[in-house]
Design a protein around this motif. Sequence first.
Motif, PDB file in Angstrom:
ATOM      1  N   ASP A  99       1.658   0.117  -7.970  1.00  0.00           N
ATOM      2  CA  ASP A  99       2.646   0.227  -9.042  1.00  0.00           C
ATOM      3  C   ASP A  99       3.797  -0.763  -8.875  1.00  0.00           C
ATOM      4  O   ASP A  99       4.204  -1.417  -9.838  1.00  0.00           O
ATOM      5  N   LEU A 100       4.345  -0.861  -7.672  1.00  0.00           N
ATOM      6  CA  LEU A 100       5.564  -1.647  -7.473  1.00  0.00           C
ATOM      7  C   LEU A 100       5.305  -3.117  -7.179  1.00  0.00           C
ATOM      8  O   LEU A 100       6.124  -3.973  -7.540  1.00  0.00           O
ATOM      9  N   LEU A 101       4.200  -3.424  -6.502  1.00  0.00           N
ATOM     10  CA  LEU A 101       3.878  -4.814  -6.186  1.00  0.00           C
ATOM     11  C   LEU A 101       2.903  -5.397  -7.198  1.00  0.00           C
ATOM     12  O   LEU A 101       3.014  -6.568  -7.575  1.00  0.00           O
ATOM     13  N   GLY A 102       1.925  -4.604  -7.605  1.00  0.00           N
ATOM     14  CA  GLY A 102       0.935  -5.049  -8.582  1.00  0.00           C
ATOM     15  C   GLY A 102      -0.327  -5.583  -7.932  1.00  0.00           C
ATOM     16  O   GLY A 102      -0.321  -6.031  -6.781  1.00  0.00           O
ATOM     17  N   THR A 103      -1.414  -5.551  -8.673  1.00  0.00           N
ATOM     18  CA  THR A 103      -2.707  -5.989  -8.136  1.00  0.00           C
ATOM     19  C   THR A 103      -2.734  -7.483  -7.825  1.00  0.00           C
ATOM     20  O   THR A 103      -3.507  -7.932  -6.992  1.00  0.00           O
ATOM     21  N   SER A 104      -1.877  -8.270  -8.485  1.00  0.00           N
ATOM     22  CA  SER A 104      -1.892  -9.723  -8.285  1.00  0.00           C
ATOM     23  C   SER A 104      -0.932 -10.183  -7.182  1.00  0.00           C
ATOM     24  O   SER A 104      -0.809 -11.380  -6.930  1.00  0.00           O
ATOM     25  N   TYR A 105      -0.286  -9.230  -6.515  1.00  0.00           N
ATOM     26  CA  TYR A 105       0.677  -9.579  -5.464  1.00  0.00           C
ATOM     27  C   TYR A 105      -0.011 -10.361  -4.341  1.00  0.00           C
ATOM     28  O   TYR A 105      -1.098 -10.004  -3.884  1.00  0.00           O
ATOM     29  N   SER A 323      -5.408  -6.830  -5.013  1.00  0.00           N
ATOM     30  CA  SER A 323      -6.621  -6.185  -5.523  1.00  0.00           C
ATOM     31  C   SER A 323      -7.823  -6.445  -4.635  1.00  0.00           C
ATOM     32  O   SER A 323      -8.700  -5.585  -4.484  1.00  0.00           O
ATOM     33  N   ASP A 324      -7.894  -7.623  -4.020  1.00  0.00           N
ATOM     34  CA  ASP A 324      -8.993  -7.941  -3.098  1.00  0.00           C
ATOM     35  C   ASP A 324      -8.765  -7.336  -1.717  1.00  0.00           C
ATOM     36  O   ASP A 324      -9.714  -6.885  -1.062  1.00  0.00           O
ATOM     37  N   ILE A 325      -7.520  -7.354  -1.275  1.00  0.00           N
ATOM     38  CA  ILE A 325      -7.197  -6.829   0.052  1.00  0.00           C
ATOM     39  C   ILE A 325      -7.461  -5.331   0.139  1.00  0.00           C
ATOM     40  O   ILE A 325      -7.765  -4.792   1.210  1.00  0.00           O
ATOM     41  N   LEU A 326      -7.384  -4.637  -1.004  1.00  0.00           N
ATOM     42  CA  LEU A 326      -7.597  -3.183  -1.008  1.00  0.00           C
ATOM     43  C   LEU A 326      -8.934  -2.775  -0.419  1.00  0.00           C
ATOM     44  O   LEU A 326      -9.048  -1.703   0.186  1.00  0.00           O
ATOM     45  N   THR A 327      -9.964  -3.598  -0.601  1.00  0.00           N
ATOM     46  CA  THR A 327     -11.301  -3.173  -0.177  1.00  0.00           C
ATOM     47  C   THR A 327     -11.418  -2.998   1.332  1.00  0.00           C
ATOM     48  O   THR A 327     -11.731  -1.897   1.797  1.00  0.00           O
ATOM     49  N   PRO A 328     -11.166  -4.032   2.154  1.00  0.00           N
ATOM     50  CA  PRO A 328     -11.249  -3.764   3.597  1.00  0.00           C
ATOM     51  C   PRO A 328     -10.199  -2.769   4.065  1.00  0.00           C
ATOM     52  O   PRO A 328     -10.434  -2.010   5.010  1.00  0.00           O
ATOM     53  N   TYR A 329      -9.057  -2.761   3.391  1.00  0.00           N
ATOM     54  CA  TYR A 329      -7.968  -1.846   3.763  1.00  0.00           C
ATOM     55  C   TYR A 329      -8.367  -0.384   3.598  1.00  0.00           C
ATOM     56  O   TYR A 329      -8.304   0.413   4.545  1.00  0.00           O
ATOM     57  N   LEU A 330      -8.818   0.005   2.413  1.00  0.00           N
ATOM     58  CA  LEU A 330      -9.145   1.408   2.173  1.00  0.00           C
ATOM     59  C   LEU A 330     -10.513   1.797   2.712  1.00  0.00           C
ATOM     60  O   LEU A 330     -10.688   2.894   3.260  1.00  0.00           O
TER      61      LEU A 330
END
Length: 526
Positions: A99-105, A323-330
């Motif tokens: 929400d605060l940074l956004g998927t494109s951050y 948005s890409d970093i979320l995958t290995p992260y989660l």
Amino acid sequence: MKYQRIAGVVAGIVAFAGITGTALAATTPAHDLVAKPHADTTLKADLDKILSDPRLAKATSDVDVRTAAGASLYASSAVDSPVRPASNAKLFTTTTALDLLGTSYRFSTTVGSVAPVSGSTLRGDLVLRGTGDPTVSAADYDTLAAGIASRGIKTISGKLLADDTYFDSQRWNPHWDDSDKPFAYASEISALTVATDSVDDTGAVQVTISPAAQGKPAAIALSSDTGYVKVSNKATTGAAGSANTIAVDRPAGANTVVVTGSIPAGGAAVVKLRTVEDPALYVASIFRAALAKHGVSVTGQTAHGTAAAGSKVLATKQSAPLSDILTPYLKLSNNGIADILTKTIGKRVSGTGSWAAGTAAIKQHITALGVNTTALSLYDGSGLSDDDRASAHGVADLLVKVRSKSWFPTFYAALPIAGQPDPLVGGTLAARMAGTKAAGNVHAKTGTLTGATSLSGYVTGPDGQVDVFSILLNNYVTPTPTDLQDRIAVRLATGSAATSSLLHAPAPTKRSGSGKEIEPSWAKAA
């Protein structure tokens, strides 16, 4: 490209969401869904029976099941109890960041200086500055060094300064257990760090122990062996077929890796990750070596410093989008990324990149979404602290609320998916619920610490309706009751208690070197 495969996996899941009932419903905004009561008269009795397992006799069983629109389907008596969420805390961190940074951050790493260049000499200090990028690798630092060399610079007459002041100087969280310090799942959080592997484990060095000839010392190699991390090799090579007793430690207060035990001749190498103290200076040593490789010498010492106002940027590296970093992260429950995001949130909201500022901003934002945060108390963004608290009520509230967000399909795809063996698809659920109707259906975040296990996410039932569930179990008797979580998820997926009853208690959870229960994906660090 580093994230090419990951992006393909996410795109495939999102595309899949457009053509199947399971994921299609999960990408439908919450306000478009009607809270229809399920014609499921046995749900309460079935879940009560699962939670009557003897391991939970003295436990706190915090369970909440909702329709996608938020109507209650089941709530345990402890549903509002403040319990340790373990890595389910990442749900609060992640949704706030989106929400605060956004998927494109994107994070950025820069090399700059205020010093003039005379001929081939930069007459002053060179500053390497980070903003928390968890994806920047040793190869990326090499590329930055090549960028300096490409400007015709061959000599830096001043110092090489490591600037990690985008975050505060508290790199180790005082709410973490000191016995976790050697392990990469508890690495120091710095604004200037390095990704040790392809899934962005930061602030650590990879230690590879290989056998030599029988009776000889084992061979040891470090990733980015710059001399910053020392090795004390007390390991030997045993007879072929002998027991592997290799242990790798990093005593507190020293950047020395101590390797002991025996590795059998002809046996497979042992690979471990161990943390480094002060990741920024470790990164600076990597960058200094890269500069030397490209013919750039630094006359002065390496030290902490701050980029001066008016510095000219000489080279820069941007990360992949969030948005890409979320995958290995989660998928792999990466603590380092969670706490980097926490400090980044604090920086964005209050100008201070600290845990205190970040967790305060997370709670404030989650409360503003209309989530019940009465039980929510965070000291980090990863859930590694035993002092963190949340409730199933609050987690379920959050999971309902975020379904209306534009970024929800990306978030949903990045959650671990039950029974999918690819680690960047199934993640921490890769080996769970396989062969059931929950496989490929349940998207949920796991969490495991000693005496605390959690599973919260989404499941589509036999009627095609999406359910939201949160299962937080604390103070149980081992073995860890992940099978009970799975039985609840399978029950929701099938509408029948018969299939879920086939799931059995798991083997003892993998443990860290300190004997603690940990997330499955953290085992390589231990």
